[in-house]
Enzyme design. Structure first.
Site, mmCIF file in Angstrom:
data_model
loop_
_atom_site.group_PDB
_atom_site.id
_atom_site.type_symbol
_atom_site.label_atom_id
_atom_site.label_comp_id
_atom_site.label_asym_id
_atom_site.label_seq_id
_atom_site.Cartn_x
_atom_site.Cartn_y
_atom_site.Cartn_z
ATOM 1 N N ASN A 9 0.922 -1.234 -0.069
ATOM 2 C CA ASN A 9 0.090 0.180 -0.003
ATOM 3 C C ASN A 9 0.900 1.260 -0.019
ATOM 4 O O ASN A 9 1.425 1.582 1.183
ATOM 5 C CB ASN A 9 -0.961 0.045 1.327
ATOM 6 C CG ASN A 9 -1.643 1.363 1.287
ATOM 7 O OD1 ASN A 9 -1.818 2.100 0.643
ATOM 8 N ND2 ASN A 9 -2.350 1.470 2.497
ATOM 9 N N LYS A 11 0.236 4.142 -0.400
ATOM 10 C CA LYS A 11 -0.422 5.221 0.336
ATOM 11 C C LYS A 11 -0.116 6.811 -0.645
ATOM 12 O O LYS A 11 -0.074 6.529 -1.877
ATOM 13 C CB LYS A 11 -0.046 5.676 1.603
ATOM 14 C CG LYS A 11 0.008 4.622 2.750
ATOM 15 C CD LYS A 11 0.036 4.715 3.886
ATOM 16 C CE LYS A 11 0.063 3.178 4.808
ATOM 17 N NZ LYS A 11 -0.241 3.285 6.171
ATOM 18 N N HIS A 94 -9.648 1.154 4.678
ATOM 19 C CA HIS A 94 -8.249 1.211 5.576
ATOM 20 C C HIS A 94 -8.709 2.119 6.615
ATOM 21 O O HIS A 94 -9.374 3.122 6.501
ATOM 22 C CB HIS A 94 -7.434 1.703 4.545
ATOM 23 C CG HIS A 94 -5.935 1.477 5.125
ATOM 24 N ND1 HIS A 94 -5.751 2.544 5.884
ATOM 25 C CD2 HIS A 94 -4.928 1.018 4.684
ATOM 26 C CE1 HIS A 94 -4.043 2.377 6.158
ATOM 27 N NE2 HIS A 94 -3.803 1.247 5.577
ATOM 28 N N GLY A 172 1.766 2.053 10.773
ATOM 29 C CA GLY A 172 2.843 3.136 10.524
ATOM 30 C C GLY A 172 3.384 3.667 11.641
ATOM 31 O O GLY A 172 4.161 4.860 11.881
ATOM 32 N N SER A 211 3.119 -2.289 10.448
ATOM 33 C CA SER A 211 4.424 -2.310 10.687
ATOM 34 C C SER A 211 5.215 -3.521 10.263
ATOM 35 O O SER A 211 6.010 -3.844 11.036
ATOM 36 C CB SER A 211 4.746 -1.529 11.977
ATOM 37 O OG SER A 211 4.332 -0.461 12.333
HETATM 38 C C1 PEP Z 1 -0.796 -0.020 5.800
HETATM 39 O O1 PEP Z 1 -1.073 1.021 5.469
HETATM 40 O O2 PEP Z 1 -1.867 -1.018 5.591
HETATM 41 C C2 PEP Z 1 0.211 -0.518 6.873
HETATM 42 C C3 PEP Z 1 -0.034 -1.936 7.249
HETATM 43 O O3 PEP Z 1 0.950 0.503 6.890
HETATM 44 P P1 PEP Z 1 2.497 0.155 7.688
HETATM 45 O O4 PEP Z 1 3.036 -1.170 7.082
HETATM 46 O O5 PEP Z 1 3.295 1.560 7.248
HETATM 47 O O6 PEP Z 1 2.264 -0.075 9.212
#
Ligand code: PEP
Length: 248
Positions: A9, A11, A94, A172, A211
């Site tokens: 993702n 973003k 999300h 995140g 994460s």
């Molecule tokens: C996400 O955006 O779905 C996500 C899991 O982000 P991250 O891996 O950065 O925590």
């Protein structure tokens, strides 16, 4: 045996040039891993990335999808439009959409339905905030998120859908759920679906997101009810995304 899936993702990151480089870097590192891989890119980069992934094992997805099919809905992107750029997947619900843009369980269900009407596989994101976890509301929150979709489209719609368990407190933040914490909720989700339809529960892919990184992916993916990952930050670097993919 369920096939695993790793989804990036991106973003709201990158430029046209960096998106092209990143997609090319991922494609260059693909091999015949026995798992599926996809990237959910910003809308405006779909035309470019859609061309790059043609004929490769890398599938394309969007990060959101409109809850209506067409009409006067300024700023929205419909399932039909996404289909034109070969989106196989669409993220729906999300937590960043739920938190910052007012997506509700009901509007997420409508997005799920719109995706399926154009043969796009919805990746339904569910998960609790830290406060909800601390108040022991995790399962209740997830029940409500799943029920809103089941009530609108019926459980059979999950024949062609993916669920992503993403604890909001882990997205995140650098705080990953432990393997056991994640497995506990994945198991719960599978049992919840099994109570409605055992066949669907056995086959549906449930991804972990929050994460996930090259150094923790292997442990998470080894859990019996974790079928891959939804990867945010670590999907912005081809090498780390591929390392995660290869941890399957
Ligand atoms: C996400 O955006 O779905 C996500 C899991 O982000 P991250 O891996 O950065 O925590």
């Amino acid at each position: 045996m369920r096939r695993s899936l790793v989804v990036g993702n991106w973003k709201m990151n990158g430029t046209l040039a960096s998106s092209e480089l990143l997609a090319k870097g991922i494609i260059a590192g693909l091999d015949s891993n026995n798992a599926d891989i996809a990237i959910c890119v910003p809308y405006v980069y779909l035309p470019c990335v859609s061309e790059l992934v043609k004929g490769t094992a890398l599938a394309l997805g969007s990060q959101n999808i409109a809850d209506k099919s067409t009409g006067a809905f300024t700023g929205e992107i419909s399932a039909t439009m996404l289909r034109e750029f070969n989106c196989k997947y669409a993220l729906v619900g999300h937590s960043e959409r739920r938190t910052f843009y007012g997506d509700t369980n009901e509007s997420v269900a409508a997005r799920f339905s719109q995706a399926q009407q154009q043969n796009i596989i919805p990746i339904l994101c569910v998960g609790e905030t830290l406060e909800q976890r601390e108040q022991n509301q995790t399962f209740e929150v997830i029940n409500d998120q799943l029920d809103a979709v089941i009530n609108l489209v019926g459980v059979a719609a999950f024949n062609s859908a993916v669920i992503a368990y993403e604890p909001v407190w882990a997205i995140g933040t650098g705080k990953t759920a432990s393997d056991e914490q994640a497995q506990e909720v994945h198991y719960y989700i599978r049992q919840y679906m099994a109570a409605k339809d055992q066949v669907i529960a056995d086959k549906i892919q449930i991804l972990y997101g929050g994460s996930a990184k090259p150094d923790n992916a292997k442990g998470l993916f080894a859990m019996p009810d974790i079928d891959g990952g939804l990867i945010g930050g670590a999907s912005l670097d081809a090498e780390s995304f591929l390392k995660i993919f290869h941890s399957i």
